[in-house]
Scaffold this motif. Sequence first.
Motif, PDB file in Angstrom:
ATOM      1  N   UNK A  40       9.666 -99.386  32.051  1.00  0.00           N
ATOM      2  CA  UNK A  40       9.400 -97.986  31.723  1.00  0.00           C
ATOM      3  C   UNK A  40       9.282 -97.087  32.951  1.00  0.00           C
ATOM      4  N   UNK A  41       9.530 -95.805  32.742  1.00  0.00           N
ATOM      5  CA  UNK A  41       9.012 -94.768  33.631  1.00  0.00           C
ATOM      6  C   UNK A  41       7.550 -94.552  33.249  1.00  0.00           C
ATOM      7  N   UNK A  42       6.690 -94.487  34.265  1.00  0.00           N
ATOM      8  CA  UNK A  42       5.256 -94.344  34.002  1.00  0.00           C
ATOM      9  C   UNK A  42       4.946 -93.199  33.052  1.00  0.00           C
ATOM     10  N   UNK A  43       5.504 -92.026  33.337  1.00  0.00           N
ATOM     11  CA  UNK A  43       5.070 -90.817  32.646  1.00  0.00           C
ATOM     12  C   UNK A  43       5.764 -90.630  31.305  1.00  0.00           C
ATOM     13  N   UNK A  44       7.089 -90.758  31.300  1.00  0.00           N
ATOM     14  CA  UNK A  44       7.822 -90.447  30.060  1.00  0.00           C
ATOM     15  C   UNK A  44       7.920 -91.651  29.137  1.00  0.00           C
ATOM     16  N   UNK A  45       7.688 -92.837  29.664  1.00  0.00           N
ATOM     17  CA  UNK A  45       7.891 -94.116  28.971  1.00  0.00           C
ATOM     18  C   UNK A  45       9.352 -94.338  28.596  1.00  0.00           C
ATOM     19  N   UNK A  46      10.263 -93.511  29.093  1.00  0.00           N
ATOM     20  CA  UNK A  46      11.693 -93.789  28.935  1.00  0.00           C
ATOM     21  C   UNK A  46      11.968 -95.170  29.520  1.00  0.00           C
ATOM     22  N   UNK A  47      12.841 -95.907  28.879  1.00  0.00           N
ATOM     23  CA  UNK A  47      13.139 -97.282  29.311  1.00  0.00           C
ATOM     24  C   UNK A  47      14.381 -97.285  30.190  1.00  0.00           C
ATOM     25  N   UNK A  48      14.330 -98.080  31.228  1.00  0.00           N
ATOM     26  CA  UNK A  48      15.462 -98.232  32.135  1.00  0.00           C
ATOM     27  C   UNK A  48      16.006 -99.642  31.997  1.00  0.00           C
ATOM     28  N   UNK A  49      17.316 -99.708  31.829  1.00  0.00           N
ATOM     29  CA  UNK A  49      18.014-100.996  31.735  1.00  0.00           C
ATOM     30  C   UNK A  49      19.165-100.988  32.714  1.00  0.00           C
ATOM     31  N   UNK A  50      19.588-102.179  33.103  1.00  0.00           N
ATOM     32  CA  UNK A  50      20.843-102.316  33.843  1.00  0.00           C
ATOM     33  C   UNK A  50      21.872-102.875  32.855  1.00  0.00           C
ATOM     34  N   UNK A  51      23.165-102.609  33.083  1.00  0.00           N
ATOM     35  CA  UNK A  51      24.175-103.045  32.097  1.00  0.00           C
ATOM     36  C   UNK A  51      24.175-104.559  31.930  1.00  0.00           C
ATOM     37  N   UNK A  52      24.642-104.998  30.784  1.00  0.00           N
ATOM     38  CA  UNK A  52      24.756-106.432  30.541  1.00  0.00           C
ATOM     39  C   UNK A  52      24.060-106.818  29.257  1.00  0.00           C
ATOM     40  N   UNK A  53      24.086-108.113  28.951  1.00  0.00           N
ATOM     41  CA  UNK A  53      23.546-108.599  27.682  1.00  0.00           C
ATOM     42  C   UNK A  53      22.037-108.365  27.634  1.00  0.00           C
ATOM     43  N   UNK A  54      21.567-107.908  26.492  1.00  0.00           N
ATOM     44  CA  UNK A  54      20.137-107.607  26.282  1.00  0.00           C
ATOM     45  C   UNK A  54      19.809-108.017  24.852  1.00  0.00           C
ATOM     46  N   UNK A  55      18.851-108.898  24.706  1.00  0.00           N
ATOM     47  CA  UNK A  55      18.433-109.275  23.355  1.00  0.00           C
ATOM     48  C   UNK A  55      17.306-108.342  22.922  1.00  0.00           C
ATOM     49  N   UNK A  56      17.640-107.429  22.021  1.00  0.00           N
ATOM     50  CA  UNK A  56      16.591-106.570  21.452  1.00  0.00           C
ATOM     51  C   UNK A  56      15.800-107.373  20.433  1.00  0.00           C
ATOM     52  N   UNK A  57      14.506-107.102  20.371  1.00  0.00           N
ATOM     53  CA  UNK A  57      13.729-107.699  19.292  1.00  0.00           C
ATOM     54  C   UNK A  57      12.580-106.777  18.916  1.00  0.00           C
ATOM     55  N   UNK A  58      11.841-107.192  17.908  1.00  0.00           N
ATOM     56  CA  UNK A  58      10.709-106.411  17.441  1.00  0.00           C
ATOM     57  C   UNK A  58      10.113-107.090  16.234  1.00  0.00           C
ATOM     58  N   UNK A  59       9.374-106.325  15.456  1.00  0.00           N
ATOM     59  CA  UNK A  59       8.664-106.856  14.290  1.00  0.00           C
ATOM     60  C   UNK A  59       8.925-105.955  13.097  1.00  0.00           C
ATOM     61  N   UNK A  60       8.832-106.529  11.925  1.00  0.00           N
ATOM     62  CA  UNK A  60       8.996-105.747  10.692  1.00  0.00           C
ATOM     63  C   UNK A  60       8.015-106.256   9.648  1.00  0.00           C
ATOM     64  N   UNK A  61       7.515-105.325   8.817  1.00  0.00           N
ATOM     65  CA  UNK A  61       6.517-105.691   7.810  1.00  0.00           C
ATOM     66  C   UNK A  61       6.567-104.726   6.644  1.00  0.00           C
TER      67      UNK A  61
END
Lengths: 368, 368
Positions: free
Chosen positions: A259-280
């Motif tokens: 993250x950026x500290x202030x905005x919490x915008x996420x920074x990534x570099x190109x390439x494979x990224x496994x997104x995940x999370x939770x659902x209920x």
Amino acid sequence: MTTMDDVSRPSRVAAADEAISAEELQLAARNHGIPLEALRYDVTPAGLHYLLIHYDIPELDPAAHTLAVDGAVDRPLDLDLAALRERPRVSHKVTLECAGNGRALLHPRPVSQPWLVEAVGNAEWTGTPLAPLLREAGLSPDAVDVVFTGADHGVERGVEQDYQRALPVADALRDEVLLAYEMNGAPLLPQHGAPLRLIVPGWYGMAHVKWLRGVTVTTAPFEGYQNAVAYRLRRDADDPGVPVTRIEPRALVRPPGFPDFMSRTRVLRPGACLLDGRAWSGHAPVDAVEVTVDGGASWAPAELDPPTAGEWAWRRWRYAWTPEPGRYVLGARATDASGRSQPVAQPWNRGGFANNLVQRVEVVVLPE
Amino acid sequence: MTTMDDVSRPSRVAAADEAISAEELQLAARNHGIPLEALRYDVTPAGLHYLLIHYDIPELDPAAHTLAVDGAVDRPLDLDLAALRERPRVSHKVTLECAGNGRALLHPRPVSQPWLVEAVGNAEWTGTPLAPLLREAGLSPDAVDVVFTGADHGVERGVEQDYQRALPVADALRDEVLLAYEMNGAPLLPQHGAPLRLIVPGWYGMAHVKWLRGVTVTTAPFEGYQNAVAYRLRRDADDPGVPVTRIEPRALVRPPGFPDFMSRTRVLRPGACLLDGRAWSGHAPVDAVEVTVDGGASWAPAELDPPTAGEWAWRRWRYAWTPEPGRYVLGARATDASGRSQPVAQPWNRGGFANNLVQRVEVVVLPE
């Protein structure tokens, strides 16, 4: 002369462009959500679970604390913690979400605890089932509601009260409803209701009465503030509305990259990224999660992990993503077996309850 | 093309009447203060201690985690948790306060984590002293700074970084500085730096590097972001400023009576009321606390409990008060043995650091 009305004002909705007030900030400083990276844990560790505390955390002595079971029963009971611990012991993993989650994202904004999307957690609660205890007490055949009273005391919109919430008797008698004395294998923490709280799997947080000291069976509908006034879905102040009950389906993305500290915008570099999370969902098992990387313009199915934590816990989902440099807005959308899903544009209600608007996670993928 | 400058903006001060922004609210929803009623506990229970996390809580495996001690030393070390636990074990009760506590009460408001007064906690930290380990490694006689590196990674005001903070070597060698692996008798929680963090008694929170993975001795002053840019007391953006170091004296009142949900105004009934709270300073022991019930117009001495928790922990104070019906503004003011005290009007600095403005607790005493 100063009266309670000078201290405690009616509920209100913010003006069209009114920013967060000092009072809302004060609530945000004491209550807190789950830091979204903590969606990595199957069971939310102590201190990371969301907290919404209406008044103060009361100071209770576990050794002296008792639970009174009374009202329309044949044999009123008065049980201490030792007696409750001697009864059958059950554990459930349960996702709890605040009924006001998402409130601060509504336009106009109902003025109360200003949640964004983080008012959730998934813990293992251990205690004894409520229903056998009510049956032992000899529930009246005329029973209508079961009122749960906490030891927390305050004033809210002019009404001085101990926190009290009722469940319809049929809901109170469901097998999964617990009198819980442990969270994640340890005695309850003060802020989670020590030494005893109610757990009503599938329902929003307001039903899970903390610091529980009384269970009272009534033969008329309970008209207390938290049922009759506060937790209702209303179009406006004059609408009697309908009660807030079970949790609407929701999925959250665990923000990828850093993250950026202030905005919490996420920074990534190109390439494979496994997104995940939770659902209920509190209505029925989640049976599908879809993912968007373009703010809801298009959707693709995610993979759901098996529901090994039982029917009341969130499920993990995963989605393989290989982004090019650029800006993205991530989100996820849960659908449950009852057919309920999440809106991209949120229907409004005056209390800001039961929102399940799709989350927006701003991501920037920078060139290598 | 998108660059880091599009993600991460320079620091700024809010406009004269600018209300809390969405970004500040987002920080307030993840970080949190101590609920003020929790000032009742000598040792702050898990989950109630304040938290300020710059980036994300990293995911570290305690079994695989190591601490590298390197730089200007004769014998670099690489220690796992087992090796650290075999070393001498020490516990200190330490009051930690965020350097930005009180920031959101400043006019104009520096835009960052919008703390009011609650960014504090007092925990028992257990670990092994740092100094013997540095001496074993063979500290260079030319050593100037000791740089502590965390495993947390992010971007802040345009600078991508692992969180790093340095201490002057003389401060790093103080007896009370610990490599801590337990908090309140249990392994560190993820949000408090698991499995290892630095504890620098008397210093503001930014010095107590969490998720500690490296200790590097330097022979030139450390010029990293958190020392050279972030945590400095500056008049304006061009002022090089001076470093933020030790905690200024502060006392907090544990709010009496019960709260209104929304305003947090306190309600009391007339009669005897024992006010209490906590006081601390990182410069020298607190040796006096005064109480005001009229917003600072007049002051009366409080009684201080003995400092049984050691020199780094807060002290409890008490003050007997018997109010008549009416409105009051409570506050408390600590003075330490170095002569430092608290202002009623706050000197301003651009980062909003090291504020110790007297708290204001609004109380209404209603007629019986």
